[in-house]
Design a protein around this motif. Structure first.
Motif, PDB file in Angstrom:
ATOM      1  N   SER A   1      49.498 -14.493  12.241  1.00  0.00           N
ATOM      2  CA  SER A   1      50.794 -15.104  12.000  1.00  0.00           C
ATOM      3  C   SER A   1      51.081 -16.368  12.898  1.00  0.00           C
ATOM      4  O   SER A   1      50.354 -16.524  13.871  1.00  0.00           O
ATOM      5  N   PRO A   2      51.807 -17.352  12.368  1.00  0.00           N
ATOM      6  CA  PRO A   2      51.848 -18.738  12.978  1.00  0.00           C
ATOM      7  C   PRO A   2      52.242 -18.456  14.432  1.00  0.00           C
ATOM      8  O   PRO A   2      53.113 -17.550  14.995  1.00  0.00           O
ATOM      9  N   LYS A   3      51.595 -19.336  15.437  1.00  0.00           N
ATOM     10  CA  LYS A   3      51.917 -19.266  17.009  1.00  0.00           C
ATOM     11  C   LYS A   3      53.425 -19.811  16.962  1.00  0.00           C
ATOM     12  O   LYS A   3      53.746 -20.644  16.447  1.00  0.00           O
ATOM     13  N   SER A   4      54.060 -19.132  18.033  1.00  0.00           N
ATOM     14  CA  SER A   4      55.352 -19.600  18.286  1.00  0.00           C
ATOM     15  C   SER A   4      55.599 -19.961  19.656  1.00  0.00           C
ATOM     16  O   SER A   4      55.169 -19.508  20.355  1.00  0.00           O
ATOM     17  N   GLU A   5      56.450 -21.034  19.590  1.00  0.00           N
ATOM     18  CA  GLU A   5      56.674 -21.455  20.862  1.00  0.00           C
ATOM     19  C   GLU A   5      58.000 -20.949  21.438  1.00  0.00           C
ATOM     20  O   GLU A   5      58.767 -20.356  20.385  1.00  0.00           O
ATOM     21  N   VAL A   6      58.511 -20.697  22.506  1.00  0.00           N
ATOM     22  CA  VAL A   6      59.852 -20.096  22.874  1.00  0.00           C
ATOM     23  C   VAL A   6      60.811 -21.157  22.749  1.00  0.00           C
ATOM     24  O   VAL A   6      60.693 -22.019  22.683  1.00  0.00           O
ATOM     25  N   VAL A   7      61.769 -20.383  21.811  1.00  0.00           N
ATOM     26  CA  VAL A   7      62.720 -21.238  21.501  1.00  0.00           C
ATOM     27  C   VAL A   7      63.878 -21.209  22.446  1.00  0.00           C
ATOM     28  O   VAL A   7      64.307 -20.226  23.012  1.00  0.00           O
ATOM     29  N   LYS A   8      64.684 -22.329  22.737  1.00  0.00           N
ATOM     30  CA  LYS A   8      65.835 -22.538  23.482  1.00  0.00           C
ATOM     31  C   LYS A   8      67.011 -21.856  23.016  1.00  0.00           C
ATOM     32  O   LYS A   8      67.241 -22.364  21.775  1.00  0.00           O
ATOM     33  N   THR A   9      67.503 -20.852  23.231  1.00  0.00           N
ATOM     34  CA  THR A   9      68.493 -20.189  22.555  1.00  0.00           C
ATOM     35  C   THR A   9      69.795 -20.263  23.285  1.00  0.00           C
ATOM     36  O   THR A   9      69.864 -20.267  24.672  1.00  0.00           O
ATOM     37  N   GLN A  10      71.213 -20.172  22.652  1.00  0.00           N
ATOM     38  CA  GLN A  10      72.297 -20.003  23.215  1.00  0.00           C
ATOM     39  C   GLN A  10      73.148 -19.398  22.603  1.00  0.00           C
ATOM     40  O   GLN A  10      73.362 -19.994  21.355  1.00  0.00           O
ATOM     41  N   GLY A  11      74.194 -18.606  22.978  1.00  0.00           N
ATOM     42  CA  GLY A  11      75.435 -18.170  22.127  1.00  0.00           C
ATOM     43  C   GLY A  11      74.882 -17.115  21.023  1.00  0.00           C
ATOM     44  O   GLY A  11      73.794 -17.081  20.699  1.00  0.00           O
ATOM     45  N   LYS A  12      75.980 -16.514  20.523  1.00  0.00           N
ATOM     46  CA  LYS A  12      76.060 -15.546  19.647  1.00  0.00           C
ATOM     47  C   LYS A  12      76.239 -16.294  18.270  1.00  0.00           C
ATOM     48  O   LYS A  12      77.111 -17.105  18.174  1.00  0.00           O
ATOM     49  N   ALA A  13      75.494 -16.051  17.192  1.00  0.00           N
ATOM     50  CA  ALA A  13      75.713 -16.541  15.868  1.00  0.00           C
ATOM     51  C   ALA A  13      77.105 -16.227  15.315  1.00  0.00           C
ATOM     52  O   ALA A  13      77.818 -16.940  14.979  1.00  0.00           O
ATOM     53  N   ALA A  14      77.501 -14.706  15.716  1.00  0.00           N
ATOM     54  CA  ALA A  14      78.956 -14.401  15.277  1.00  0.00           C
ATOM     55  C   ALA A  14      80.227 -15.275  15.781  1.00  0.00           C
ATOM     56  O   ALA A  14      81.339 -15.243  15.599  1.00  0.00           O
ATOM     57  N   ASP A  15      79.680 -15.855  16.772  1.00  0.00           N
ATOM     58  CA  ASP A  15      80.805 -16.739  17.646  1.00  0.00           C
ATOM     59  C   ASP A  15      80.777 -18.238  16.571  1.00  0.00           C
ATOM     60  O   ASP A  15      81.889 -18.724  16.872  1.00  0.00           O
ATOM     61  N   LEU A  16      80.008 -18.433  16.148  1.00  0.00           N
ATOM     62  CA  LEU A  16      79.927 -19.842  15.322  1.00  0.00           C
ATOM     63  C   LEU A  16      80.235 -19.737  13.787  1.00  0.00           C
ATOM     64  O   LEU A  16      80.729 -20.698  13.258  1.00  0.00           O
ATOM     65  N   ALA A  17      80.063 -18.726  13.126  1.00  0.00           N
ATOM     66  CA  ALA A  17      80.241 -18.445  12.085  1.00  0.00           C
ATOM     67  C   ALA A  17      80.663 -17.027  11.552  1.00  0.00           C
ATOM     68  O   ALA A  17      80.374 -16.282  12.385  1.00  0.00           O
ATOM     69  N   GLU A  18      80.817 -16.863  10.331  1.00  0.00           N
ATOM     70  CA  GLU A  18      80.992 -15.446   9.814  1.00  0.00           C
ATOM     71  C   GLU A  18      80.479 -15.345   8.414  1.00  0.00           C
ATOM     72  O   GLU A  18      80.424 -16.171   7.561  1.00  0.00           O
ATOM     73  N   VAL A  19      80.091 -14.173   8.119  1.00  0.00           N
ATOM     74  CA  VAL A  19      79.323 -13.647   6.843  1.00  0.00           C
ATOM     75  C   VAL A  19      79.990 -12.491   6.377  1.00  0.00           C
ATOM     76  O   VAL A  19      80.143 -11.679   7.006  1.00  0.00           O
ATOM     77  N   GLU A  20      80.352 -12.668   5.005  1.00  0.00           N
ATOM     78  CA  GLU A  20      80.811 -11.396   4.409  1.00  0.00           C
ATOM     79  C   GLU A  20      80.183 -11.393   2.833  1.00  0.00           C
ATOM     80  O   GLU A  20      80.007 -12.038   2.249  1.00  0.00           O
ATOM     81  N   ILE A  21      79.619  -9.922   2.896  1.00  0.00           N
ATOM     82  CA  ILE A  21      79.081  -9.680   1.277  1.00  0.00           C
ATOM     83  C   ILE A  21      80.066  -8.941   0.531  1.00  0.00           C
ATOM     84  O   ILE A  21      80.427  -7.918   1.180  1.00  0.00           O
TER      85      ILE A  21
END
Ligand SMILES: [Zn+2]
Lengths: 695, 372
Positions: free
Chosen positions: A75-95
């Motif tokens: 599988s493709p080599k991954s660099e560590v990704v800089k992350t911050q915050g929860k997705a749910a705080d920035l957007a909302e998804v409803e099916i």
């Protein structure tokens, strides 16, 4: 689908050259149409079977290569990704319609800088025929081709209330897709909407309004699984075919959603900068269960005849991602990997093993012989018919089975096809493809007339054609409506121009009615059927006075013959006479075969007498013969035609018919006086019956 | 005249009469005398003249050797010749008769030969003018190929079957394990009538009917007309012909599939033909295979016909999917089977080098004339 050799080597360090790959992949079912050299790379054009959406990516192909080479996919080599915050705080998804979208995951990357892709990325996409757009769009496309999961990037700022609502469209709702076309949607179509309106056509194409632009800073990466049928129906209805729809409609990997999204986010952070959320909003209310297929190793040999070591079977299946489960009582089964939407029964597992063992390892032998061949019951007759017509100078034609509705009602159809030839009785196509050709032909004649026109237009003036084919009509109305249409085999002949001789430039004479009739009779003779009887008749598509109905010896009407009517001929701009015939071949072939029985040879010579009768023009030769036959004059042995004459010395409305009557006795040679007496009686009777004069 | 002669006979010496007869002949024969030689005077005599001379000679013979000739009269007079002279007289008559006969014979022979030669010359014909026969018609190339295929499979023990061209969804798709959502079932690909029936898109429909009717074991092929919604172009027609084969029995394996297809192709394209099977996908078979055969043009070296691969793609095949066997009422745990299919139009195109298959249905006489 195009595959970059260099890219493939990043995923599985193959030792095979592109040419070797072409050969090996072809032999496991991934045919390579072409290999093209592009700037230090080779691009393989892979023909992926429609049931293998898992192979619509470099990883998918790498998986097959790894099984071939007994290696692994890296599988493709991954660099560590800089992350911050929860997705749910920035957007909302409803099916709202989870039947059409079982899983939807959204992750956000903030602070990206939109710009052109780096050269390596643009080059790689270019090699496989993808047009670079901008770094974020290109990365989603890159991951699609790397992993196979279609992704979409929204400009988060343009989503009303930063909400994703997965729902069916409302009737008449509109969406301008990325290609700039405004689409009018219906309630069957699944869309990705924001709080207000549709912003993407689910699984097919994004919307123009939420497109990534140079001013975009925050992106929402969609990774989802859409129902294949829903995507297919919507794409067809809108006439769309995209990289995404092609994969979703065949079946994406529902369990690969997050992995692909992570890879995408990773690359965005690397290339376009920005900070990703720590997680994704993953709406997946009912995880789809993994499929288990029972497997009996012995079935491999039963179906393929190849004896394969069980260890080799298990190696292949495991390498392909199947997980072995040993059940109670030695029952073996395999868990199907989520990307293999094509596998559901034991035979599928057999195929996996067989194709990786190699079909070339399977022996080649005829099955033990146990049966004798069998032609169709009518085949002998059909071959005799075709060969006879060939010898008679007719070329065999084949026309399309669908014809223009303009022919409706113009032709008398063969008996027993349908009572009427109007629109109601005919079989009509819902989705024709040739302009106007909406009817399943109820008669072969329009096709042959078209063929004649084609030949005349190309300078061939002597044309004799025949066709054997099915004709169609709705079945009898007393049957219920689910009844299949009536299909019958028909035979049609058409002839015009000169009676040509092989090798000669010029015909000695023009064809007429009797040429066509003779050809038909000879062909029927060759099948040992008939003899046919011909009676003058009025036939819709034939010229009055040169038309006949054709019947079997038992009187069953089976078709018509004659000269094409003036009105139809002029609509085709035919200036020369055209003769045609059409018969119900099904009935003809079912009719009684003429029995061959020996009759003792005559022991005494026959005596013939000719008689010329002046009769009305409407008196048919066949009527005269029938009358003579039915007279039952002693020692009468039959009447034959010598000739007919009209014109000079013959009154208007009359013609002379000369018959040769044969007399023969089985007891001895007939004396002249005896013949004279019999002949006089016969002639007198004919004179009286037909108001004739002896000429 | 006879009376006159016999009158003369009474008065004259019979020997003189014979001599007179000879002289009379020689005088009249003079103009023919040359014929009795090497025949050179005949040059320049045409057939009619020679025949006239021949008739004149025949008259001369009658006149001088016939029953009423002077010589015949002299013979009758032998009774009146004295016994001593009778033998000599007899010899004289015979000699004279023989001499006249020989002269005539020689001249006649020469003339007969001359007449024979002249007649032969007159009746000489041009043997290169075409024989007398009506123009021959032609079988359609599709018929030619179909009949060859049928003959081969007949020889391999197969039954030839045919069925309806308008079918129900069940026979055209469902029984063939083609799911409702398969694109082939869509109105883009398959023709439907207004009543909702399908124009068969493959002759596998016939296989289901045959399995239902005949049960297993079974060997059959179904050649026939099929329909797919393709716009006509050089390699497509919305109607074409294909043949599908099916063999169901106990213990049937892919080896039998390979053996059968290979045998068929050898009989079709020649004993050196080799066949290659590649994995593929068809809903009605599992495992599935496409088969290619070694290019009959270049023998595998690569050419235009095989697009330089040495192989020509021909058809699809595989082991009958258990769902298909079940749909036709055959138990897949007891029986197995293989099926294969190939396009007759495509075979035509390959065999005859057609570059545009639309020609197959235009019925141009200049095209049809080239076959069979
Ligand atoms: Zn070749």
């Amino acid at each position: 689908m195009l595959i970059s050799y260099n890219w493939l080597r990043e995923l599985t360090d193959t030792g095979l050259t592109p040419t070797e790959l072409r050969e090996q992949l072809t032999m496991v079912g991934l045919a390579i149409d072409a290999v093209e050299e592009i700037e230090g790379d080779s691009v393989l054009d892979v023909e992926v079977p429609s049931n293998r959406p898992d192979c619509l990516s470099h990883t998918g192909i790498a998986r097959e290569v790894a099984v071939i080479e007994k290696s692994k996919v890296q599988s493709p080599k991954s660099e560590v990704v800089k992350t911050q915050g929860k997705a749910a705080d920035l957007a909302e998804v409803e099916i709202l319609d989870s039947d059409l979208c079982p899983r939807y995951a959204a992750r956000v990357v903030r602070g990206v800088k939109i710009g052109p892709s780096p050269a390596w990325l643009a080059k790689r996409l270019g090699e496989i025929g993808q047009r670079p757009i901008n770094n974020v769009a290109d990365i989603t496309n890159y991951v699609l081709h790397e992993i196979g999961q279609p992704l979409h990037a929204f400009d988060l700022a343009k989503l009303a209330e930063r909400r994703i609502v997965v729902r069916r469209a409302q009737a008449g709702e509109k969406l301008k897709t990325l290609d700039g076309v405004e689409r009018v949607l219906d309630t069957e179509m699944l869309v990705i909407a924001d709080a207000e309106q549709p912003t993407a056509l689910a699984g097919i194409m994004g919307g123009l309004d939420s497109e990534i632009s140079e001013s975009t800073t925050d992106v929402l990466i969609e990774s989802a699984y859409f129902n294949p049928d829903s995507v297919r129906r919507t794409a067809r209805k809108l006439g769309m075919d995209t990289e995404a729809s092609r994969r979703f409609e065949r079946g994406a990997d529902c369990e690969n959603v997050l992995n692909a999204q992570a890879r995408c986010v990773e690359l965005i952070c690397q290339i376009a900068g920005g900070v990703a959320t720590e997680d994704a909003i993953d709406v997946y209310p009912v995880p789809s269960p993994a499929l288990r297929v029972d497997f009996r190793p012995a079935r491999v040999e039963t179906l393929t005849s190849v004896r394969v070591d069980e260890s080799e079977m298990f190696r292949i299946l495991t390498a392909l991602g199947f997980t072995r489960i040993d059940g109670n009582g030695g029952v073996l089964s395999f868990v199907v990997p989520s990307w293999r939407v094509d596998v559901s029964v034991e035979e599928d597992l057999v195929e996996e093993i067989a194709r990786h063992i190699g079909y070339d390892k399977i022996a080649s032998e005829l099955p033990p012989s146990s049966m004798s061949g069998e032609y169709q019951p009518t085949e002998t007759s059909r071959r005799a018919l075709r060969n006879a017509l060939k010898d008679l100078g007719f070329d065999e034609a084949i026309n399309f089975s669908f014809i223009d509705a303009a022919h409706d009602g113009l032709f008398q159809l063969v008996p027993r096809l349908t009572g009427d030839s109007t629109q109601d009785g005919l079989v009509t196509l819902n989705n024709p493809i040739l302009e106007g050709a909406i009817r399943m032909r109820p008669t072969l004649l329009p096709g042959l007339l078209e063929s004649v026109r084609h030949n005349l237009n190309h300078g061939t003036r002597d044309v004799s054609l025949y066709e054997i084919g099915r004709v169609f009509a709705e079945s009898e109305p007393d049957n219920d409506s689910s009844q299949l249409p009536n299909e019958r085999a028909a035979l049609a002949l058409i002839a015009l121009g000169g009676a040509t001789e092989a090798g000669h430039a010029q015909a000695k004479r023009e064809l007429d009615f009797y040429d066509l009739k003779g050809a038909l009779e000879a062909a029927i003779d060759a099948m040992n059927l008939g003899p046919l009887t011909f009676t003058k008749a009025e036939v819709k598509h034939l010229r009055e006075g040169q038309a006949a109905q054709i019947a079997l010896p038992d009187g069953t009407a089976i078709g018509t013959i004659g000269r094409l009517s003036e009105s139809i001929a002029s609509s085709y701009k035919f200036r020369q006479p055209v003769y045609l015939a059409e018969l119900d071949l099904t009935t003809l072939l079912d009719s009684q075969v003429r029995e061959i029985r020996y009759k003792p040879l005559p022991r005494y010579p026959a005596v013939v007498r000719d008689v010329t009768l002046l009769v009305g023009r409407d008196v048919a030769f066949a009527e005269l013969v029938a009358a003579a036959d039915s007279e039952r004059v002693a020692d009468y042995a039959g009447a034959k035609l010598v000739g007919t004459y009209e014109g000079e010395n013959i009154p208007e409305g009359k013609r002379s018919v000369t018959l040769r009557i044969e007399y023969r006795s089985h007891e001895g040679t007939l004396r002249d006086e005896a013949v004279e007496e019999r002949h006089r009686a016969l002639v007198n009777s004919l004179v009286q019956q037909f108001d004739a004069e002896i000429h | 005249m006879a009376e006159n002669q016999s009158g003369d006979m009474d008065r004259k010496n019979p020997n003189d009469a014979v001599e007179a007869a000879r002289k009379a002949f020689e005088q009249e024969f003079e103009r023919f005398a040359a014929f009795a030689g090497d025949g050179s005077p005949l040059t320049g005599l045409n057939l009619d003249q020679a025949e006239a001379e021949h008739r004149a000679l025949a008259e001369l013979r009658t006149k001088h050797l016939g029953k009423k000739s002077a010589l015949a009269a002299s013979k009758k007079a032998i009774g009146r010749v004295s016994a001593d002279d009778r033998a000599a007289f007899g010899q004289l008559v015979q000699r004279t008769e023989a001499a006249i006969g020989e002269s005539l014979e020689q001249a006649e022979e020469t003339l007969r030969t001359a007449i024979q030669v002249a007649r032969t010359e007159r009746e000489r014909i041009d043997v290169t003018i075409p024989g007398r026969r009506p123009r021959r018609g032609h079988l359609h190339p599709i018929t030619i190929v179909r009949q060859r295929i049928e003959d081969i499979f007949f020889g391999l023990g197969y039954a030839i079957e045919d069925g309806r061209e308008i079918e129900t969804d069940f026979y055209n798709f469902e029984a063939l394990n083609i799911p409702e959502t398969h694109p082939a079932r869509g109105v883009q690909d398959t023709f439907y009538t207004t009543e909702g029936f399908a124009l068969r898109s493959q002759t596998s429909t016939v296989q289901i009917h045959a399995m239902q009717r005949r049960g297993a074991p079974l060997r059959m092929i179904a050649p026939g007309r099929v329909f797919r919604r393709d716009t006509p172009d050089p390699t497509h027609n919305p109607m074409f012909f294909q043949v599908e084969g099916l063999c169901v029995d106990r213990g049937i394996s892919m080896a039998h599939l390979k053996g059968t297809v290979a045998e068929f192709l050898r009989r079709m394209f020649g004993p050196a033909t080799t066949t290659r099977f590649r994995p593929s996908y068809f809903p009605f078979t599992e495992p599935s295979a496409e088969f290619d055969f070694s290019c009959f043009k270049c023998g595998g070296a690569g050419c235009r016909i095989c697009k330089n691969s040495g192989w020509i793609e021909l058809g699809g095949s595989g082991m009958v999917h258990p769902n298909v066997l079940r749909a036709a009422g055959v138990d897949p745990e007891v029986y197995s089977g293989f099926a294969f299919g190939l396009g007759i139009d495509r075979m035509c195109a390959l065999m005859y080098g057609l570059d545009d298959i639309r020609l197959l249905f235009e019925n141009d006489v200049r095209f049809l004339e080239q076959f069979d």
